[in-house]
Design a protein around this motif. Structure first.
Motif, short mmCIF file in Angstrom:
data_model
loop_
_atom_site.label_atom_id
_atom_site.label_comp_id
_atom_site.label_asym_id
_atom_site.label_seq_id
_atom_site.Cartn_x
_atom_site.Cartn_y
_atom_site.Cartn_z
N ASP A 103 61.29 81.28 11.55
CA ASP A 103 62.40 81.66 12.34
C ASP A 103 63.50 81.68 11.52
OD1 ASP A 103 61.42 81.82 14.98
OD2 ASP A 103 61.17 79.55 15.18
N PHE A 104 63.61 81.04 10.38
CA PHE A 104 64.66 81.06 9.25
C PHE A 104 64.49 82.45 8.36
CE2 PHE A 104 64.54 76.81 10.59
CZ PHE A 104 65.77 76.40 10.73
N SER A 117 64.94 90.40 13.73
CA SER A 117 65.64 88.96 13.64
C SER A 117 66.05 88.66 12.26
CB SER A 117 64.74 87.92 14.29
OG SER A 117 65.41 86.82 14.22
N PRO A 118 67.28 88.78 11.84
CA PRO A 118 67.66 88.53 10.49
C PRO A 118 67.42 87.18 9.84
CG PRO A 118 69.63 88.10 11.78
CD PRO A 118 68.34 88.65 12.83
N ALA A 119 67.30 87.20 8.84
CA ALA A 119 66.74 85.89 7.94
C ALA A 119 68.33 85.15 7.80
CB ALA A 119 66.70 86.16 6.50
N TRP A 120 68.11 83.78 7.71
CA TRP A 120 69.22 82.66 7.44
C TRP A 120 69.51 82.68 5.99
CZ3 TRP A 120 70.16 78.30 11.57
CH2 TRP A 120 69.80 78.69 12.71
N PRO A 132 70.17 89.74 17.84
CA PRO A 132 71.62 89.78 17.64
C PRO A 132 72.18 91.08 17.68
CG PRO A 132 70.37 89.25 15.56
CD PRO A 132 69.71 89.04 16.54
N ASP A 133 73.06 91.43 18.46
CA ASP A 133 73.67 92.78 18.49
C ASP A 133 75.20 92.70 18.59
OD1 ASP A 133 74.54 95.42 19.45
OD2 ASP A 133 72.94 95.52 21.14
N PRO A 134 75.77 93.40 17.67
CA PRO A 134 77.31 93.11 17.68
C PRO A 134 77.96 93.57 19.17
CG PRO A 134 76.81 94.82 16.10
CD PRO A 134 75.41 94.16 16.55
N THR A 135 77.40 94.54 19.72
CA THR A 135 78.06 94.65 20.92
C THR A 135 77.90 93.83 22.04
OG1 THR A 135 76.08 96.04 21.68
CG2 THR A 135 77.49 97.40 20.30
N ASN A 136 77.12 92.88 21.90
CA ASN A 136 77.18 91.79 22.87
C ASN A 136 77.94 90.86 22.38
OD1 ASN A 136 74.64 92.99 24.45
ND2 ASN A 136 73.23 91.82 23.43
N ARG A 137 79.07 90.44 23.13
CA ARG A 137 80.15 89.81 22.62
C ARG A 137 80.82 89.05 23.62
NH1 ARG A 137 84.79 94.13 20.77
NH2 ARG A 137 85.56 92.18 20.07
N VAL A 138 81.75 88.32 22.91
CA VAL A 138 82.73 87.52 23.88
C VAL A 138 83.95 88.08 23.61
CG1 VAL A 138 84.11 85.37 24.25
CG2 VAL A 138 81.48 85.41 23.77
N PHE A 187 74.45 80.44 14.56
CA PHE A 187 73.22 80.89 14.63
C PHE A 187 73.29 82.35 13.98
CE2 PHE A 187 70.11 78.22 17.15
CZ PHE A 187 70.75 76.82 16.96
N PRO A 188 72.67 82.83 12.98
CA PRO A 188 72.34 84.25 12.81
C PRO A 188 71.32 84.85 13.57
CG PRO A 188 72.14 82.90 10.83
CD PRO A 188 72.06 82.03 12.05
N SER A 189 70.53 84.04 14.22
CA SER A 189 69.26 84.59 15.06
C SER A 189 69.03 83.26 16.14
CB SER A 189 68.05 85.00 14.42
OG SER A 189 67.34 83.84 13.62
N SER A 190 68.30 83.62 17.22
CA SER A 190 68.09 82.44 18.00
C SER A 190 66.68 82.01 18.18
CB SER A 190 68.57 83.14 19.50
OG SER A 190 67.77 84.33 19.86
N SER A 191 65.85 82.58 17.48
CA SER A 191 64.65 82.15 17.68
C SER A 191 64.19 81.95 19.05
CB SER A 191 64.33 80.65 17.01
OG SER A 191 64.66 79.74 17.80
N ALA A 192 62.98 81.49 19.20
CA ALA A 192 62.66 81.46 20.92
C ALA A 192 62.36 79.99 21.34
CB ALA A 192 61.18 82.29 21.06
N VAL A 193 62.98 79.13 20.47
CA VAL A 193 62.82 77.62 20.90
C VAL A 193 64.34 77.16 21.35
CG1 VAL A 193 60.97 76.93 19.60
CG2 VAL A 193 63.47 76.56 18.72
#
Length: 523
Positions: free
Chosen positions: A101-102, A112-115, A396-402, A495-501
């Motif tokens: 996941d990392f 899913s990008p590397a940490w 991760p998608d930069p258009t998914n945002r707050v 988090f750079p990615s969310s994994s699935a846990v």
């Protein structure tokens, strides 16, 4: 609550959830002067804590705030403002991310990008996190389990008979069910030595007996009376103010009893949850930070992730008398399967499906009918169910945002990686039919709010990612903002990615890791 408004603090921590509460607990023994600001109050201990009607149908403990989607439609988010944050109502599933996941991982929908750190960097902090949050588990039974140097602090939570039957059945069809790692104050040898009573109102409920290992019970309560710790509740932080250069936060502005008050500190830690932390930075714009504080990368608020989640109710003629049901986990499909070489996700139990949950949880066409059914009929249905929770990594998608606009908080979010989620759901239904010959399986698209994907924000992360490159990240590897020298963000934002846990244990471990760096800095 102690209030010392005119003092200067070594550290100000905003938020008391898995990140902020853990960090406060870690820093308290240092003797440094610490101010903790929490926008909520202590969640009341009351009989309604265990009422499915109050918790699920009436949403007694969720905020009354209105947030907005990308189409400007208002919705009420399933989030909680109280000491302990969302850990007060979490399911206490505390899993480590896998080693892979990392790393960079190919999914059907993208990468899913590397940490910039790896599992080995987090492993010793996972050990400490499991100790701090009373994690029960069994090493060596999870086929995707990452390497460990220590056993779990406590033995696994046992399966009740109906769940043991299912676990045995999954084994017979070639799967590898294992006991879900859980943060509970439970002693199954001598129940009098633990607060947990293995009740049927745990997952999604506050714990009336304080038997759940949450950030309030395990972290804030043990330190809040320390002479060097000040906790101010019902303090909504509205802005962070900087010096003229913009390189240092000099004041924290908070609304208390309807009035704005300011606090000063050497180090400022934002830990409001990934959504509200990003919103606070965006609302703290000034001449030096015109697009939001610490936002030279234009990444504050972007790459919002919260998992693609599906809840299934396994409805069977067979009576399920299990009281505490959230004990099974399946990772066999985590990295895919032979004819689908992409990650699919994780399967685990939900807590009990109770009669008063059914009207709140049912698909839209079924809910009105269930609301008209007598309670006895609903109980007959509920007593023949097993709840399952499936989660797939969203990318991760930069258009998914707050975003913020005036007083409004917006979530622009479009789910991705849906094919993997759909495949996991279908695969799990096929498995249930195979092992239990179920007569009917009712899929729910979201848990706990079936037809409202956006309000379900329990696994939020990713809005202030960390990294070494200041043009591609908001935080450095110690979770200090690249742009502001004394500002840190310590929650799921990094988090750079969310994994699935479930992300909570990683948030806790990271708070301990950052806490070590802050102790060195404070020296």
């Amino acid at each position: 609550m102690k209030t010392m408004l005119n003092q200067h603090y070594d550290v100000i921590i905003i938020g008391t959830g898995a990140g902020g509460g853990t960090l406060a607990h870690h820093l308290a023994p240092s003797g440094k002067k610490i101010l903790i600001l929490e926008r909520g109050t202590f969640l009341p201990r009351e009989k309604e804590n265990w009422s499915a009607l109050e918790v699920y149908q009436r949403e007694r403990y969720h905020t009354q705030e209105q947030w907005f989607d990308k189409s400007d439609r208002a919705f009420r988010p399933a989030t909680n403002y109280c000491v302990g944050g969302n850990t007060k109502v979490y399911g206490a599933a505390l899993l480590r991310m896998r080693e892979r996941d990392f790393e960079s991982v190919a999914h059907q929908d993208g990468i899913s990008p590397a940490w910039d750190l790896n599992y080995a960097d987090f492993a010793p902090y996972y050990d400490r996190a499991e100790q701090l949050y009373d994690v029960h588990g069994q090493a060596g039974s999870d086929p995707t389990e990452p390497a460990r140097t220590q056993p779990y602090p406590y033995p696994p939570v046992s399966h009740e008979p109906r769940l043991q039957e299912l676990a045995d059945a999954f084994t017979t069809v070639g799967l590898h069910p294992f006991n879900l790692p859980l943060g509970l104050k439970l002693n199954e040898v001598d129940r009098s030595l633990g607060n947990c009573i293995r009740c049927n109102t745990c997952d999604g409920f506050p714990c009336l007996t304080q038997g759940k290992a949450d950030a309030d019970v395990n972290c804030i309560e043990p330190i809040r009376h320390h002479h060097n710790v000040t906790l101010v509740t019902e303090a909504k932080v509205t802005r962070l103010l900087t010096n003229a250069s913009g390189r240092e936060v000099t004041q924290v502005e908070a609304e208390i009893d309807g009035e704005l008050q300011t606090f000063t500190g050497n180090i400022i830690v934002v830990a409001c949850g990934a959504i509200n932390s990003a919103a606070l930075l965006l609302r703290s714009s000034n001449d030096k930070h015109p697009h939001g504080l610490a936002n030279s990368s234009d990444l504050v608020g972007r790459n919002l992730m919260k998992h693609i989640c599906t809840a299934l109710v396994q409805l069977s003629p067979k009576l399920n008398s299990a009281v505490y049901q959230k004990t099974i986990c399946i990772s066999d499909f985590y990295w895919g399967e032979p004819d689908f070489p992409y990650p699919m996700g994780l399967v685990q139990n939900t807590g009990n499906v109770l009669a008063d949950m059914l009207p709140a949880e049912a698909p839209a066409l079924l809910a009105p009918l269930l609301k008209l059914r007598p309670e006895a009929e609903l109980k007959t249905i509920a007593d023949r169910t097993v709840g399952w929770w499936l989660q797939t990594e969203d990318l991760p998608d930069p258009t998914n945002r707050v975003r913020v606009g005036g007083d409004r908080l917006y979530l622009d979010y479009t789910p991705n990686n849906l094919a993997a989620s759909d495949r996991l759901t279908k695969r799990w239904i096929d498995t249930l039919k195979q092992v239990d010959r179920v007569e009917q399986t009712i899929p729910f698209s979201i848990y706990p709010r079936n037809m409202m994907m956006l309000p379900s924000v329990g696994h939020q992360c990713g809005t202030c990612r960390f990294g070494t490159d200041s043009t591609k990240s908001v935080l450095d590897l110690n979770c200090r903002t690249h742009d502001v020298d004394n500002l840190y963000v310590v929650d799921g934002s990094f988090f750079p990615s969310s994994s699935a846990v479930n992300p909570t244990l990683t948030i806790i471990a990271n708070a301990l890791r950052v806490g070590d760096r802050l102790i060195d800095r404070l020296k």
